[in-house]
Every structure is written in structure tokens, then in C-alpha cells.
Design an enzyme around this catalytic site. Structure first.
Site, PDB file in Angstrom:
ATOM      1  N   SER A   2      -7.308   3.868  -1.463  1.00  0.00           N
ATOM      2  CA  SER A   2      -7.082   2.416  -1.485  1.00  0.00           C
ATOM      3  C   SER A   2      -8.347   1.639  -1.835  1.00  0.00           C
ATOM      4  CB  SER A   2      -6.552   1.938  -0.128  1.00  0.00           C
ATOM      5  OG  SER A   2      -5.280   2.477   0.108  1.00  0.00           O
ATOM      6  N   ASP A  22      -1.276  -0.072  -4.740  1.00  0.00           N
ATOM      7  CA  ASP A  22      -2.558   0.533  -5.106  1.00  0.00           C
ATOM      8  C   ASP A  22      -2.379   1.986  -5.540  1.00  0.00           C
ATOM      9  OD1 ASP A  22      -1.794   1.156  -2.534  1.00  0.00           O
ATOM     10  OD2 ASP A  22      -3.750   0.775  -1.631  1.00  0.00           O
ATOM     11  N   HIS A  23      -1.314   2.620  -5.032  1.00  0.00           N
ATOM     12  CA  HIS A  23      -1.001   4.016  -5.364  1.00  0.00           C
ATOM     13  C   HIS A  23       0.299   4.354  -4.657  1.00  0.00           C
ATOM     14  CE1 HIS A  23      -2.135   4.853  -1.250  1.00  0.00           C
ATOM     15  NE2 HIS A  23      -3.255   4.170  -1.461  1.00  0.00           N
ATOM     16  N   GLU A  75      -1.144  -7.930   2.033  1.00  0.00           N
ATOM     17  CA  GLU A  75      -0.916  -6.485   1.970  1.00  0.00           C
ATOM     18  C   GLU A  75       0.147  -6.026   2.964  1.00  0.00           C
ATOM     19  OE1 GLU A  75      -3.764  -3.800   3.657  1.00  0.00           O
ATOM     20  OE2 GLU A  75      -3.217  -2.167   2.324  1.00  0.00           O
ATOM     21  N   THR A  87      -8.100  -2.042   1.714  1.00  0.00           N
ATOM     22  CA  THR A  87      -7.408  -2.955   0.794  1.00  0.00           C
ATOM     23  C   THR A  87      -7.819  -4.419   0.978  1.00  0.00           C
ATOM     24  OG1 THR A  87      -5.591  -1.391   0.709  1.00  0.00           O
ATOM     25  CG2 THR A  87      -5.154  -3.589  -0.162  1.00  0.00           C
ATOM     26  N   ASP A 147       0.857  -1.195   0.000  1.00  0.00           N
ATOM     27  CA  ASP A 147       0.000   0.000   0.000  1.00  0.00           C
ATOM     28  C   ASP A 147       0.889   1.241   0.000  1.00  0.00           C
ATOM     29  OD1 ASP A 147      -1.958   2.066   0.712  1.00  0.00           O
ATOM     30  OD2 ASP A 147      -3.257   0.390   1.266  1.00  0.00           O
ATOM     31  N   HIS A 186       2.126   8.713   4.574  1.00  0.00           N
ATOM     32  CA  HIS A 186       1.258   9.773   5.118  1.00  0.00           C
ATOM     33  C   HIS A 186       1.988  10.568   6.200  1.00  0.00           C
ATOM     34  CE1 HIS A 186      -2.538   9.052   3.078  1.00  0.00           C
ATOM     35  NE2 HIS A 186      -2.414   7.761   3.280  1.00  0.00           N
ATOM     36  N   ASP A 193       2.109   2.688   3.340  1.00  0.00           N
ATOM     37  CA  ASP A 193       1.247   3.854   3.120  1.00  0.00           C
ATOM     38  C   ASP A 193       1.248   4.800   4.324  1.00  0.00           C
ATOM     39  OD1 ASP A 193      -1.072   5.274   1.802  1.00  0.00           O
ATOM     40  OD2 ASP A 193      -2.137   4.501   3.554  1.00  0.00           O
TER      41      ASP A 193
HETATM   42 ZN   LIG Z   1      -3.164   6.073   2.086  1.00  0.00          ZN
END
Ligand SMILES: [Zn+2]
Length: 367
Positions: free
Chosen positions: A82, A304-305, A257, A135, A42, A266, A262
Site C-alpha cells: 500500500s 491500491d492493489h 480510504e 495509505t 484498499d 489478508h 484489504d
Molecule cells: Zn494489504
């Protein structure tokens, strides 16, 4: 030998070679894999992978030789969340940000995990976040908003799943239990307990037998960071999941995952990203070892990004040092993310594609 015999021999030889070549290429290009393992980092963009590569060489990710890039935009946003990008990976359809495996209008999109169960295979998810989080949720539930984690928990408990490892306990216990995140008296945990092994502590997790199981940490909704050196790692959960799922000789689907890459993004926290990506890479190693021996498992690793708009400016690959780096944002960026693939039909996942192509192609392989 006469000239005619030699030329006949040459033709026969060439034909045999052609047949062998066709068989070999068909085997690796278009073969239906018995098992599919999709691993999602993620928020794992190229800068995050590079961070891992600076601190670990060779990474398990370096064992892949088919690679590609995917676009990640959703139906209503340039930068996806997500839920929308997970839906694209799990179902082959784009949707609005926040939606879990449905169209923006509420039409249910079947997922690759559901397809696995339809075919008599096993299916499960492993995450370092709550299994009701976006996710993992896109593979095993359908709701209009990712915030409906109480409903997601109910759908998961009612589902046919064989492995559910992560966090998210608060949504599985009734409001009367201290630490519950529910606002009603339902107990999805009791439903899970009626049909599978349920582990709520590391000790219970280690004692799980190799059959259907759920595991989530009691009294917390979060999975510890990789840097906390918690006694259960993503790699351990992944290995346990493989032990359980591989008992089904019809095959299985597994989603793993690395959820907190992620969160490091952040937080704009390079060390957090580094530790999480290396923990994810450990799980990748376990999966590749399994797939290599099994020979009938397709492994896809992607993201996912990207999160943080991370860029790397100075350091030393040889000395395993990253000195200068920067983040453009606290949220998600719109850059393409990498795809690594291994095993039967791995070549389908190479090249530059859209995130929906991953979902579509997995589903087509199991048509
Ligand atoms: Zn995120």
C-alpha cells in the site's frame, strides 16, 4: 425566404451548435475541478467489487459511467504494497515497496494534498485504519519506511491539514501514557490540539463543529470493523469531512480510504470483505451526492492493489448469494484494479493506465 437566407441561417445555426458542443465537451473533458475526492478501496479488485454487487444492487459504484483499469506494480516488486501504490496515486511516481512518498533514494515527492494546500485549498484524509498507516500517510507525510509511524505522526501533526479522521491514537501520545506506541516523550496529539478540534470519542466526534478537526479513537489503534456496527461509520466520517472542507470556497482535496477491505483479503474472509466493501460503497454514495450537487468536484474511486487473489465460483446474483469462492494467497496479487470517475475531467481517468497516471493527472489538473 430566399435560398441564400436559408443557407446563411443554416451556417449560423451550425456554428452556434459547434460552439455549444465545444463548450460542453471542454466542460466535462478538460475542466479544472475545484475539488478532488480520491477514494481508495484498499485491496479492492474486481472480485471484491463483484462481491459487493452480489449483495447490493444497485451499488453506488454503479452510478459512475466512466471506468478504467490500472496496473499496480512498484519499482522493486511485481506485487505492490500500500505504501508504493499509494505513493503512485498521491504523487504520480512509483517507488519501492514500503516507501512513503519518496524515491527509493530518499528524494521527496510532492503529494496532491500538499498541492491543494499550496493553492489555498483545504485538504484532509479519512480512513478506517490509523492515519499513520501507509495509505493515508502517503498523502500527508514522507518517510523511508512505512514502519516509522511515530515519525509519520509527528509530520502529520506539524502539517497544515484540515481533516484527519481514523485511528492511530497510540502514535500521537508519549510513551508515559498507557497504550502509547511511541518510544519517546513527544506528544503530537498536543500539537494537534493547539491548532484544531480533536475528538477522541464518538460523542466528541458527533459534537465537532464544521472547522478544522482531527478524530481518532482514544486507547485503541484500530478502527472497528464495519460488521461491529460501531456508532461512527466511514460514511459519517466522510460526510463530516465534506461539511468541514467545503467551507473553503477555493476548494479542497479529500482522500477517503476503505482500509479494511484489504484486511478481509489478508484473512481470506469473504464476509469481512463484503461488509467492508458495502460500508465503502455507502461512503461512495455520500461523495457522489455531494459531487452531483456541487458540479465542480472530480471524484475518483480506485484501489491500491488486489488482496487475496480472490475468485468467485458460484452463487446467485438475483438471490444475493455468494456460495463458492476461493483465495489464491494471503497477500497481494498483481492483477489490475478498477478506476471509477465522475465530474469535471472524469474522462481523463477512463481507459487502461498505470497507477502513476492517476497521481500525475490529478496534479496536472491543479498545475
Ligand atoms: Zn494489504
Amino acid at each position: 425566404m430566399r435560398k441564400k437566407d436559408i443557407s446563411q441561417l443554416a451556417i449560423i445555426g451550425a456554428l452556434i451548435l459547434l460552439v455549444i458542443l465545444l463548450l460542453v465537451t471542454r466542460d466535462t473533458v478538460n475542466k479544472q475541478p475545484r475539488n478532488i475526492i480520491l477514494m481508495i478501496g484498499d485491496g479492492m479488485g474486481v472480485a471484491q467489487v463483484t462481491t459487493g454487487r452480489i449483495y447490493r444492487h444497485p451499488m453506488h459504484l454503479e452510478r459512475f459511467n466512466t471506468m478504467g483499469l490500472i496496473t499496480t506494480y512498484s519499482t522493486n516488486r511485481f506485487t505492490t504494497d500500500s505504501a508504493a501504490s499509494g505513493t503512485a496515486l498521491a504523487t504520480g511516481y512509483k517507488t519501492d515497496n514500503g516507501v512513503i512518498s519518496m524515491s527509493p533514494q530518499g528524494e521527496v515527492y510532492p503529494t496532491i494534498a500538499e498541492r491543494a494546500k499550496k493553492l489555498g485549498k483545504s485538504a484532509g484524509v479519512v480512513a478506517t485504519t490509523g492515519i499513520t498507516h501507509a495509505t493515508p500517510a502517503v498523502f500527508i507525510s514522507h518517510v523511508k519506511s512505512r514502519r516509522m509511524q511515530d515519525v509519520i505522526a509527528e509530520q502529520i501533526a506539524d502539517g497544515p491539514w484540515d481533516v484527519l479522521f481514523g485511528a492511530g491514537w497510540g502514535y500521537f501520545v508519549p510513551q508515559s501514557v498507557e497504550g502509547s506506541l511511541r518510544t519517546d516523550d513527544k506528544s503530537p496529539l498536543d500539537i494537534l490540539k493547539s491548532k484544531m478540534q480533536v475528538a477522541l470519542t464518538p460523542e466528541e466526534f458527533k459534537a465537532l463543529e464544521d472547522k478544522r478537526a482531527a478524530a481518532m479513537l482514544e486507547r485503541t489503534n484500530y478502527f472497528p470493523k464495519a460488521s461491529d456496527n460501531f456508532e461512527i461509520t466511514l460514511e459519517m466520517m466522510t460526510r463530516k469531512a465534506l461539511d468541514i472542507l467545503s467551507n473553503n470556497n477555493k476548494g479542497f482535496f479529500l482522500m477517503v480510504e476503505g482500509s479494511q477491505i484489504d484486511w478481509g483479503g489478508h484473512d481470506n474472509d469473504m464476509e469481512y470483505i463484503r461488509d467492508e466493501i458495502l460500508a465503502f460503497d455507502d461512503a461512495v454514495g455520500a461523495v457522489l451526492d455531494f459531487a452531483k450537487e456541487d458540479k465542480n468536484t472530480l471524484v475518483i474511486v480506485t484501489a491500491d492493489h488486489e488482496t487475496g487473489g480472490m475468485t468467485l465460483l458460484s452463487g446467485d446474483f438475483e438471490k444475493h448469494e455468494l456460495v463458492g469462492y476461493d483465495f489464491a494467497i494471503k497477500g497481494h496479487s498483481g492483477v489490475m484494479v478498477p478506476v471509477f470517475s465522475f465530474g469535471p475531467s472524469a474522462a481523463l481517468f477512463g481507459g487502461m493506465q498505470d497507477n502513476t497516471d492517476i497521481g500525475k493527472k490529478m496534479l496536472r489538473l491543479w498545475d
